[in-house]
Design a protein around this motif. Structure first.
Motif, PDB file in Angstrom:
ATOM      1  N   PRO A  90      41.405  42.984  41.883  1.00  0.00           N
ATOM      2  CA  PRO A  90      41.640  44.173  42.726  1.00  0.00           C
ATOM      3  C   PRO A  90      43.113  44.410  43.013  1.00  0.00           C
ATOM      4  O   PRO A  90      43.554  45.556  43.086  1.00  0.00           O
ATOM      5  CB  PRO A  90      40.884  43.871  44.027  1.00  0.00           C
ATOM      6  N   MET A  93      44.334  46.270  40.173  1.00  0.00           N
ATOM      7  CA  MET A  93      43.647  47.549  39.924  1.00  0.00           C
ATOM      8  C   MET A  93      44.157  48.685  40.795  1.00  0.00           C
ATOM      9  O   MET A  93      44.140  49.850  40.392  1.00  0.00           O
ATOM     10  CB  MET A  93      42.144  47.385  40.174  1.00  0.00           C
ATOM     11  N   THR A  94      44.611  48.346  42.012  1.00  0.00           N
ATOM     12  CA  THR A  94      44.924  49.409  42.964  1.00  0.00           C
ATOM     13  C   THR A  94      46.088  50.279  42.522  1.00  0.00           C
ATOM     14  O   THR A  94      46.161  51.435  42.900  1.00  0.00           O
ATOM     15  CB  THR A  94      45.250  48.821  44.345  1.00  0.00           C
ATOM     16  N   ILE A 132      39.084  49.715  46.667  1.00  0.00           N
ATOM     17  CA  ILE A 132      39.398  48.539  45.847  1.00  0.00           C
ATOM     18  C   ILE A 132      40.137  47.494  46.684  1.00  0.00           C
ATOM     19  O   ILE A 132      39.897  46.292  46.555  1.00  0.00           O
ATOM     20  CB  ILE A 132      40.236  48.944  44.618  1.00  0.00           C
ATOM     21  N   LEU A 135      38.077  45.097  48.502  1.00  0.00           N
ATOM     22  CA  LEU A 135      37.389  44.071  47.721  1.00  0.00           C
ATOM     23  C   LEU A 135      38.205  42.791  47.629  1.00  0.00           C
ATOM     24  O   LEU A 135      37.678  41.745  47.235  1.00  0.00           O
ATOM     25  CB  LEU A 135      37.108  44.585  46.307  1.00  0.00           C
ATOM     26  N   GLY A 136      39.509  42.891  47.961  1.00  0.00           N
ATOM     27  CA  GLY A 136      40.349  41.699  47.913  1.00  0.00           C
ATOM     28  C   GLY A 136      39.848  40.598  48.829  1.00  0.00           C
ATOM     29  O   GLY A 136      40.128  39.423  48.610  1.00  0.00           O
ATOM     30  N   SER A 250      48.752  37.602  43.221  1.00  0.00           N
ATOM     31  CA  SER A 250      48.025  38.711  43.848  1.00  0.00           C
ATOM     32  C   SER A 250      48.686  39.098  45.160  1.00  0.00           C
ATOM     33  O   SER A 250      48.694  40.272  45.520  1.00  0.00           O
ATOM     34  CB  SER A 250      46.565  38.338  44.061  1.00  0.00           C
ATOM     35  N   ASN A 254      49.871  42.834  45.658  1.00  0.00           N
ATOM     36  CA  ASN A 254      49.473  43.646  46.811  1.00  0.00           C
ATOM     37  C   ASN A 254      50.689  44.211  47.530  1.00  0.00           C
ATOM     38  O   ASN A 254      50.673  45.347  48.000  1.00  0.00           O
ATOM     39  CB  ASN A 254      48.675  42.800  47.795  1.00  0.00           C
TER      40      ASN A 254
ATOM     41  N   GLY B  63      32.503  46.765  50.003  1.00  0.00           N
ATOM     42  CA  GLY B  63      33.698  46.425  50.760  1.00  0.00           C
ATOM     43  C   GLY B  63      33.431  46.028  52.198  1.00  0.00           C
ATOM     44  O   GLY B  63      34.222  45.313  52.800  1.00  0.00           O
TER      45      GLY B  63
END
Lengths: 348, 169
Positions: A90, A93-94, A132, A135-136, A250, A254, B63
């Motif tokens: 994720p 992906m963001t 997304i 989802l992290g 990650s 982020n 989520g």
């Protein structure tokens, strides 16, 4: 050439370029973090490998690769391996929906194609990022739980409650920006700021978003999930070698996405300020390059700001963090939405 | 062609995830497979051009709700459902006829709607269309839903607050 295949090639090229860009930025960031912290603490920082220590990230990466990859015997093996993947995917992906340049039309292979300087131009762009990004949490929770270690579990739980709490003010601060632009598409939000950046039109939303971004990326002053003094290392205590590096990667990915998102939402995205481009009147290719450069410089500044804050402010206590999120930022964000609504009703 | 391949991939993943949810012995893996199913459904929504629904589906179910599910399962620390197997022993004799009825029902309604749905599927689920529908045709139900949510939130706050004061005494 077949237009479907042509489009596929363009998209693939964009994905590769963006991924390489993110990884190179991560490499630079790891060095910048240590050099800037050295400067702030009045020492030198790593300066031995290559000129000015520029090859230090390469040395670090090599070290991560050749270190022994230990899987402790008390872990839940499948989930333990899955954890770092679930957090890295994720994070990478963001960035897909963030525009780093204007849309241009050009001839490629004898036909007109529009090239958008973003991997995917979704009409739900900003919601995609929120979805997304939320989802992290799985990576940290699963990594922390599968490690079968109380420090890791505490770190994972803290991280998820922090992320869930700060998603709300973050989302609400974005709502006021979306009210101004009237579109969820990030390219439209950038175009909307052609005259005046959102940081001037929406200062409160900017502050709320920035504080939430610090909490979402687990950076100081909100790095409670990995507070070394209380939790050893948090959710990645049991990880070694490249699995540990995946958590680091990650975190920085982020950071880059948050900075780029702040630039897109509040600092005018790829727009060049003060109408300099109209004044210079350059050919379209140069204009594009300058716009991309403008985006990169702004994002770079925000990244520097993240590092600056990390080495300046001490860590919050856990109850202070929750109070700030729920009792200050959330009402402020709601107030800001009402204010924005009133402003739109009066001025238009 | 690409769409067909994508559809079958997502459909297979959704069904596979669904089967694994009920057949895996460890509840944490079941929860993770449920997330896989939710993702595959979001993929199918995107194939139907319902981008907004797909994204909200991921944000709300994967989520938010599933994170809480995972929390509960992890903190209760259920290793494997050892005792639960015995308690629901006779349930499967009831489950089989129920499943047959459900399948027949689904098959019947799917067959009935097959002709119209193929042509009408597009452009309903985009942000613009859902927004204008919510704030014109369905304005009253939409506002009533918000009241319902506020009541639920206040209720949750009240319940947790009450427990706090009891434990302090």
């Amino acid at each position: 050439m077949d237009p479907v295949i042509l489009n596929l090639i363009i998209v693939l090229v964009k994905i590769v370029v963006v991924l390489i860009g993110i990884f190179v930025t991560i490499l630079i960031l790891t060095l910048a973090e240590r050099r800037v912290s050295g400067f702030i603490q009045d020492r030198l920082g790593p300066n031995r490998v290559g000129p000015f220590g520029l090859l230090q990230p390469i040395a670090d990466a090599l070290k991560f690769f050749v270190k022994e990859d230990i899987i402790p015997s008390h872990v839940e093996k499948a989930l333990y391996i899955l954890g770092p993947m679930l957090i890295l995917i994720p994070a990478l992906m963001t960035f897909a929906v963030i525009p780093f340049g204007d849309q241009i039309y050009t001839y490629l292979g004898g036909q007109l194609v529009d090239i958008r300087f973003q991997v995917a131009d979704l009409n739900v762009g900003i919601l995609y990022i929120l979805a997304i990004a939320s989802l992290g949490v799985y990576g940290t929770v699963i990594g922390g739980w599968a490690s079968n270690n109380k420090y890791s579990l505490m770190g994972g739980l803290r991280s998820s409650s922090q992320m869930i709490s700060y998603e709300i003010p973050m989302g609400l601060s974005i709502v006021s920006v979306v009210m101004m632009s009237g579109s969820l598409r990030l390219q439209d939000i950038v175009h909307d700021q052609a005259q005046l950046w959102n940081i001037i039109r929406q200062p409160l939303a900017f502050v709320i978003f920035m504080v939430s971004a610090f909490a979402e990326t687990n950076r100081l002053p909100f790095d409670l999930p990995e507070a070394e003094q209380e939790l050893v290392g948090g959710y990645h205590t049991e990880y070694s070698s490249m699995k540990f590096a995946a958590f680091m990667l990650s975190e920085y990915a982020n950071l880059i996405t948050s900075s780029a998102l702040m630039v897109t939402l509040f600092l005018g995205g790829w727009q060049v300020p003060f109408g300099i481009l109209e004044f210079l009147n350059l050919p379209i290719l140069w204009e594009q390059l300058i716009q991309i450069l403008s985006f990169v410089i702004k994002t770079g500044f925000m990244l520097f700001f993240f590092i600056w804050v990390r080495w300046t402010l001490p860590r919050f206590r856990y109850d202070q963090l929750m109070n700030l999120g729920w009792k200050s930022l959330l009402p402020l964000a709601l107030f800001n939405i009402v204010l924005t609504g009133l402003g739109i009703a009066i001025f238009s | 062609m690409i769409q067909l391949i994508l559809f079958f991939t997502f459909a297979f993943l959704a069904v596979f995830g669904g089967v694994m949810v009920i057949s895996h012995r460890n509840p944490i893996y079941s929860a993770l497979f449920l997330i896989l199913t939710l993702f595959s459904l979001a993929g199918i929504y995107i194939l139907l051009l319902a981008h907004f629904i797909a994204i909200v589906h991921i944000a709300v179910y994967a989520g938010a709700i599933m994170v809480l599910f995972l929390f509960v399962i992890m903190l209760l620390n259920i290793k494997a459902e050892a005792q639960a197997r015995g308690a629901f022993k006779y349930m499967k004799y009831l489950a089989i006829p129920m499943a047959v009825i459900l399948f027949l029902e689904l098959g019947y309604s799917g067959f009935q709607q097959y002709k119209e749905s193929v042509t009408k599927a597009s452009e309903i689920g985009t942000v613009e269309n859902i927004g204008s529908a919510l704030f014109s045709t369905y304005l009253l139900p939409f506002e009533i839903t918000s009241v319902l949510l506020v009541v639920a939130m206040a209720g949750a706050l009240f319940l947790s607050k009450k427990k706090l004061s009891v434990s302090k005494e």
